[in-house]
Design an enzyme around this catalytic site. Structure first.
Site, mmCIF file in Angstrom:
data_model
loop_
_atom_site.group_PDB
_atom_site.id
_atom_site.type_symbol
_atom_site.label_atom_id
_atom_site.label_comp_id
_atom_site.label_asym_id
_atom_site.label_seq_id
_atom_site.Cartn_x
_atom_site.Cartn_y
_atom_site.Cartn_z
ATOM 1 N NE ARG A 1 60.684 134.705 79.783
ATOM 2 C CZ ARG A 1 61.345 134.452 78.669
ATOM 3 N NH1 ARG A 1 60.900 133.576 77.815
ATOM 4 N NH2 ARG A 1 62.476 135.104 78.409
ATOM 5 C CE LYS B 1 75.142 128.535 65.990
ATOM 6 N NZ LYS B 1 74.301 127.385 65.918
ATOM 7 N N GLY C 1 63.663 122.335 68.159
ATOM 8 C CA GLY C 1 64.793 123.056 68.759
ATOM 9 C C GLY C 1 66.087 122.931 67.969
ATOM 10 C CD GLU D 1 71.361 128.937 65.073
ATOM 11 O OE1 GLU D 1 71.733 129.834 65.838
ATOM 12 O OE2 GLU D 1 71.583 127.736 65.290
ATOM 13 C CE LYS E 1 76.860 125.386 63.286
ATOM 14 N NZ LYS E 1 75.643 124.629 62.973
#
Ligand code: HSE
Length: 422
Positions: free
Chosen positions: A47, A103, A184, A187, A202
């Site tokens: 896909r 991260k 986008g 998370e 982070k």
């Protein structure tokens, strides 16, 4: 890379999501010399297939197709601790260099993975793990390696900044979060963003590189932005401030003061000017003074820039400087003013009870703000307290939480003092 031109470095992408596809796009468009994309791995890969990558690329859903192949550099862009951590370990064990944007993995296991990479004579680069396309990690690892950094402060989550800067203009949190997800930025589980966990990972990575201090992630106090409401922006404006998610760490001997959460930021601060997905990191050096990094911290293309830059650094023979760090104790007890917002069913004596609980902890009230126009049945007001340890305030707020007039949990935000900034 002098030999690399003759024999291109073979590269595999693990994870063809927002960042993975942006990396493939950059590699396909700019065709960097000495780099050959050979594999793309993803679950249910059919896909994901696109027609704009080179026809020779192997699309696979079997990780062993990548790890058992002569791939030189693995770009881990799947994220999360499992199974991505296992793939990274296996790639390094096999002598492949790894570039990752993960991260969580680097915050939790970065030291062990870095050691493994060095023992195998390969590289582990993770410039994309903090601040997306802003080169904070290479800047700290190389550009500022000669300084002694004592303070880091900044905006490390693009999604929260996108949300809070839009709320400042009157938007509601829920639809803006949805927009950040569709663009986008967020998370896979957006609680990681709004809850502060992404920024905390982070901050742990930056503390290790900049302060040379290893923090245990769970020990860093972390607060969600979800309790922030339009009324808080109105009061913040009244005080010449706005609200941003701020991550801070300061080195004090073997202890680090660290915290992540929404804070009141003076409008005069560069941190208040950051809008959308912009990240901003201020570092305070002993010798070099303050340095500021800023730019887009989330989204496929900015993050992919950091990944491709790390890849090119490896292709060109760069090594990361080994900056050993030490385990550090963590405290969230910054000595700062606080903004405390109450929503109550009005009755006489509320301020007296709040003031009493604060006085018991030796906390002095600096100001009380109550804008007109709210009903007595649902009345918001704000108490600003003078600088006090968060722990003392927590005790006072626990007592205040038992008051029968409170309609909602109290919101407590630290106020970033102008004098503490760059
Ligand atoms: N969700 C992250 C952010 C992506 O919003 O900053 C970049 O790490």
């Amino acid at each position: 890379m002098s030999d690399a031109q003759a024999t291109p470095v073979k590269v595999a992408i693990l994870g063809f999501g927002t960042v993975g596809s942006s990396v493939a796009r950059i590699l396909s468009d700019s065709k960097p010399q000495g780099v050959e994309l050979t594999h793309i791995f993803n679950r249910s890969v059919a896909r994901k297939k696109v027609d704009w990558v080179s026809a020779g690329v192997v699309w696979t859903e079997k990780i062993d197709d990548v790890l058992a192949s002569p791939v030189d550099v693995v770009l881990e862009l799947a994220g999360g601790l499992d199974p991505a951590g296992e793939w990274v370990r296996r790639a390094l064990e096999a002598g492949k260099s790894v570039v990752t944007a993960n991260k969580k993995l680097i915050a939790e296991h970065g030291i062990a993975l870095d050691k493994l990479a060095r023992s195998k004579g390969c590289n582990l680069f993770y410039g994309a793990a903090v601040a997306g396309g802003v080169p904070v990690i290479p800047g700290l690892q190389q550009g500022l390696a000669g300084d002694q950094i004592l303070r880091i402060e900044g905006i490390l989550n693009g999604t929260c900044n996108f949300i809070l800067s839009k709320m400042e203009d009157g938007a509601e949190l829920a639809p803006v979060l949805k927009e950040a997800q569709s663009l986008g930025y967020a998370e896979a589980d957006p609680t990681e963003d709004v809850g502060g966990f992404d920024a905390r990972a982070k901050l742990v990575i930056l503390s290790r590189i900049a302060l040379r201090a290893d923090l245990t992630t769970n020990e860093v106090p972390c607060k969600s932005i979800t309790e922030i409401a339009a009324v808080d922006f109105a009061y913040a404006r009244e005080m010449g401030c706005t609200i941003r998610q701020i991550s801070r760490a300061e080195l004090h001997g073997s202890e680090v003061l660290a915290t992540v959460g929404p804070m009141l930021v003076p409008q005069a601060s560069p941190l208040a000017w950051s809008r959308g997905t912009e990240n901003m990191v201020l570092v305070g050096g002993t010798y070099g003074g303050d340095v500021v990094f800023s730019g887009h911290g989330a989204g496929g293309h900015p993050t992919a820039v950091a990944v491709v830059s790390d890849l090119l650094a490896i292709v060109h023979g760069s090594k990361t400087i080994d900056l050993p760090s030490k385990k550090a104790g963590v405290s969230g007890d910054f000595l700062l003013r606080h903004y405390i917002r109450f929503i109550v069913k009005d009755r006489p004596g509320i301020i007296a009870q709040i003031a009493g609980a604060l006085a018991e902890q030796e906390i002095n009230i600096h100001a009380i703000l109550q804008k007109p126009g709210h009903t007595k049945a649902n009345l918001p007001f704000v108490v600003i307290v003078e600088p006090c340890p968060s722990s003392a305030l927590k005790r006072a707020l626990e007592k205040i939480a038992t008051l029968d007039c409170l309609l909602e949990p109290t919101l407590d935000l630290q106020i970033l003092e102008p004098e503490a900034e760059a």
